[in-house]
Design a protein around this motif. Structure first.
Motif, PDB file in Angstrom:
ATOM      1  N   UNK A  56      17.884  21.173  22.948  1.00  0.00           N
ATOM      2  CA  UNK A  56      18.075  22.521  22.592  1.00  0.00           C
ATOM      3  C   UNK A  56      19.604  22.754  22.186  1.00  0.00           C
ATOM      4  N   UNK A  57      20.517  22.055  22.785  1.00  0.00           N
ATOM      5  CA  UNK A  57      21.980  22.281  22.296  1.00  0.00           C
ATOM      6  C   UNK A  57      22.404  22.252  21.050  1.00  0.00           C
ATOM      7  N   UNK A  58      21.353  21.882  20.133  1.00  0.00           N
ATOM      8  CA  UNK A  58      21.577  21.766  18.816  1.00  0.00           C
ATOM      9  C   UNK A  58      20.895  22.665  17.963  1.00  0.00           C
ATOM     10  N   UNK A  59      20.156  23.635  18.579  1.00  0.00           N
ATOM     11  CA  UNK A  59      19.458  24.751  17.948  1.00  0.00           C
ATOM     12  C   UNK A  59      20.218  25.935  18.165  1.00  0.00           C
ATOM     13  N   UNK A  60      20.650  26.578  16.854  1.00  0.00           N
ATOM     14  CA  UNK A  60      21.690  27.634  16.955  1.00  0.00           C
ATOM     15  C   UNK A  60      21.031  28.851  17.660  1.00  0.00           C
ATOM     16  N   UNK A  61      19.790  29.306  17.464  1.00  0.00           N
ATOM     17  CA  UNK A  61      19.037  30.505  18.142  1.00  0.00           C
ATOM     18  C   UNK A  61      19.195  30.173  19.618  1.00  0.00           C
ATOM     19  N   UNK A  62      18.906  29.101  20.028  1.00  0.00           N
ATOM     20  CA  UNK A  62      18.753  28.798  21.525  1.00  0.00           C
ATOM     21  C   UNK A  62      20.310  28.773  21.985  1.00  0.00           C
ATOM     22  N   UNK A  63      21.376  28.256  21.023  1.00  0.00           N
ATOM     23  CA  UNK A  63      22.722  28.344  21.795  1.00  0.00           C
ATOM     24  C   UNK A  63      22.984  29.856  21.905  1.00  0.00           C
ATOM     25  N   UNK A  64      22.534  30.888  20.803  1.00  0.00           N
ATOM     26  CA  UNK A  64      23.073  32.022  21.097  1.00  0.00           C
ATOM     27  C   UNK A  64      22.325  32.781  22.189  1.00  0.00           C
ATOM     28  N   UNK A  65      21.142  32.444  22.390  1.00  0.00           N
ATOM     29  CA  UNK A  65      20.546  33.107  23.474  1.00  0.00           C
ATOM     30  C   UNK A  65      21.200  32.462  24.981  1.00  0.00           C
ATOM     31  N   UNK A  66      21.692  31.079  25.068  1.00  0.00           N
ATOM     32  CA  UNK A  66      22.330  30.577  25.954  1.00  0.00           C
ATOM     33  C   UNK A  66      23.632  31.346  26.366  1.00  0.00           C
ATOM     34  N   UNK A  67      24.432  31.814  25.359  1.00  0.00           N
ATOM     35  CA  UNK A  67      25.633  32.504  25.585  1.00  0.00           C
ATOM     36  C   UNK A  67      25.341  33.918  26.009  1.00  0.00           C
ATOM     37  N   UNK A  68      24.255  34.454  25.948  1.00  0.00           N
ATOM     38  CA  UNK A  68      24.054  35.783  26.404  1.00  0.00           C
ATOM     39  C   UNK A  68      23.625  35.582  27.804  1.00  0.00           C
ATOM     40  N   UNK A  69      22.730  34.523  28.060  1.00  0.00           N
ATOM     41  CA  UNK A  69      22.100  34.404  29.266  1.00  0.00           C
ATOM     42  C   UNK A  69      23.645  34.037  30.374  1.00  0.00           C
ATOM     43  N   UNK A  70      24.529  33.287  29.929  1.00  0.00           N
ATOM     44  CA  UNK A  70      25.782  32.945  30.623  1.00  0.00           C
ATOM     45  C   UNK A  70      26.443  34.080  31.083  1.00  0.00           C
ATOM     46  N   UNK A  71      26.657  34.987  30.196  1.00  0.00           N
ATOM     47  CA  UNK A  71      27.575  36.354  30.268  1.00  0.00           C
ATOM     48  C   UNK A  71      26.689  37.062  31.118  1.00  0.00           C
ATOM     49  N   UNK A  72      25.415  37.212  31.127  1.00  0.00           N
ATOM     50  CA  UNK A  72      24.468  38.392  31.791  1.00  0.00           C
ATOM     51  C   UNK A  72      24.633  37.954  33.312  1.00  0.00           C
ATOM     52  N   UNK A  73      24.408  36.495  33.494  1.00  0.00           N
ATOM     53  CA  UNK A  73      24.356  36.100  34.926  1.00  0.00           C
ATOM     54  C   UNK A  73      25.670  36.216  35.604  1.00  0.00           C
ATOM     55  N   UNK A  74      26.772  35.867  34.813  1.00  0.00           N
ATOM     56  CA  UNK A  74      28.217  36.049  35.564  1.00  0.00           C
ATOM     57  C   UNK A  74      28.330  37.583  35.642  1.00  0.00           C
ATOM     58  N   UNK A  75      27.932  38.328  34.699  1.00  0.00           N
ATOM     59  CA  UNK A  75      27.932  39.975  35.224  1.00  0.00           C
ATOM     60  C   UNK A  75      27.159  40.268  36.241  1.00  0.00           C
TER      61      UNK A  75
END
Length: 489
Positions: A56-75
């Protein structure tokens, strides 16, 4: 105050616990249950779905989703920390206590926000790398890339994957590109065991498949008779990348990198292999990736020149001295791979393969996690390839096998194969490679038997009746510290 700060810290480590102690039991229990569930899910996925996560770390759409999830969880984590402290804080606390509590909460929030920001940056850097280096199949053009039928299992019925590794000197100050490094990596798709085959850059009369449009122009291979040594330089393997597309633009069909397609066809025919994809490294940017990895470690068995011109008897000003397990930065690693003063192509090819092995060894999980942003940035400048984005998840899983498999070197006998002659014995070279790969069934290019030319000056290539056995050598042994005492002056 110590009790308040302790409970706030505990509430930060176990989100929801601080809310429960502060009297907000329902929402606290919900948050704690959700947190423990996510932790359990993460542990389960990490232990049982490691390959899928890496894919999944080489799929651009999943990487974008992962960055959003990391930011949301941290918030949300920060919100829970602040809410927990407010629930625990007594209503009658003094100004000093409130200030101390607010400062402590600020530190906890920073401890969550800082790594989250680094994580988001790393994920977005990976996404940029994937998008810049690997194009989607429908968005890129290749005249030699295979058609991927089953993306989920592209190795079905394919025992070996053959990759062409090219090293070229792309630079604004240099006209054209010379591929001084040409290596084929033949990977067993079941085990990950990899055989590296290095071709000398000065090979002449490189053949083409009979079904290639270039066979019409070079039926006897890319070369000319009756040339001086200097004249042959433009008819060697190293010059094909630049000279053939210049002479016959668009002859192979739509392509984003005509030079790589030309070399893929010819090298595949010379070795008797069907080359699937290429990876082209810009040697001018090579030091950047080595430095991003924190350097590499190699055994230096002979003095390696950093510069110098053998033909003009101009000695180098610097040397890499012999020694075991030497740590090389990017600049020294580049010269270790390409230094040629007082050395022949065979020595350079061995060093190049050892550099590849050292980079694989250096790319351990700890290095990738801590230095990935720099590695990804270097990769954008370093790599060019026709591997499509759609194939990357399968490539990642295969790369894990390569990492744990054996990397070996296919030994080529220059004398028996006539590699240093004007007309190498390409049929014997094919037989050598076939034997070295243990005759594993695989798609092969149509062998081209050298034909007798119409001109009287052309002499047919000598054929070896009994091909060499094609031995392989584990690169652990080939790259071991074993100085031979034969040092350049």
């Amino acid at each position: 105050m110590p009790k308040l700060l302790g409970l706030t810290l505990l509430g930060a480590l176990l989100p929801g616990l601080g809310l429960i102690v502060g009297g907000r039991r329902r929402i606290g229990a919900f948050v704690l249950t959700l947190f423990l569930g996510l932790v359990g899910l993460g542990v389960y996925v990490g232990l049982t779905r490691r390959e899928e996560v890496l894919a999944a770390a080489v799929v651009p759409s999943r990487l974008l989703m992962t960055s959003v999830v990391i930011g949301a969880v941290a918030f949300l984590w920060i919100v829970v920390i602040v809410a927990s402290h407010r629930s625990l804080r007594p209503a009658t606390g003094g100004a000093g206590g409130r200030a101390l509590g607010a400062g402590f909460v600020g530190i906890l929030c920073f401890a969550i926000a800082a790594p989250a920001a680094v994580g988001v940056q790393s994920v977005l850097a990976q996404r940029t790398l994937v998008q810049d280096v690997f194009q989607a199949e429908r968005e890129s053009k290749s005249a030699t890339r295979p058609k991927v039928v089953n993306v989920k299992d592209p190795w079905e019925g394919k025992p070996r994957l053959n990759l062409l590794l090219l090293g070229g000197d792309d630079a604004p100050s240099r006209e054209g590109v010379r591929t001084d490094t040409v290596i084929v990596a033949s990977i067993d798709t079941k085990t990950g065991n990899t055989a590296l085959i290095s071709l000398p850059r000065n090979l002449t009369f490189m053949p083409f498949p009979k079904d290639s449009p270039l066979y019409k122009y070079y039926p006897n291979g890319f070369g000319k008779e009756g040339l001086s040594l200097d004249g042959r330089l433009e008819w060697m393997l190293t010059a094909m990348y630049q000279n053939i597309p210049d002479a016959h633009p668009g002859i192979l069909g739509p392509s984003d990198n005509e030079g790589a397609d030309v070399v893929k066809q010819s090298v595949g025919e010379a070795l008797g292999l069907k080359l699937d994809y290429y990876l082209q490294v810009n040697l001018q940017s090579f030091p950047e990736i080595v430095d991003a990895l924190g350097g590499i470690k190699v055994n230096v068995n002979e003095r390696v020149a950093m510069g110098g011109i053998s033909s003009s008897h101009i000695p180098p000003k610097e040397w890499i001295e012999p020694g075991p397990n030497q740590h090389l930065d990017g600049r020294h690693a580049l010269w270790f791979a390409r230094g040629r003063y007082g050395a022949d192509d065979d020595q350079r090819q061995v060093r190049q393969r050892c550099v590849i092995k050292s980079i694989v060894d250096a790319a351990d999980p700890q290095t990738l996690v801590t230095k990935y942003k720099a590695i990804a940035k270097a990769g954008q400048h370093l790599l060019r390839t026709d591997i499509p984005q759609e194939l990357l998840p399968a490539m990642v899983q295969l790369a894990l096998k390569v990492k744990s498999g054996t990397v070996s070197n296919v030994t080529l006998d220059p004398e028996k194969l006539r590699l240093k002659y004007l007309h190498p014995d390409y049929q014997a070279l094919r037989d050598t490679v076939e034997n070295a790969l243990e005759s594993t069934p695989q798609p092969t290019a149509t062998p081209v038997t050298p034909t007798t030319p119409s001109t009287t000056t052309r002499k047919p290539t000598t054929t070896t009746t009994t091909p060499p056995p094609g031995p392989t050598q584990d690169l652990v042994d080939a790259c071991a510290y074993n100085p031979n005492g034969d040092q350049p002056n």
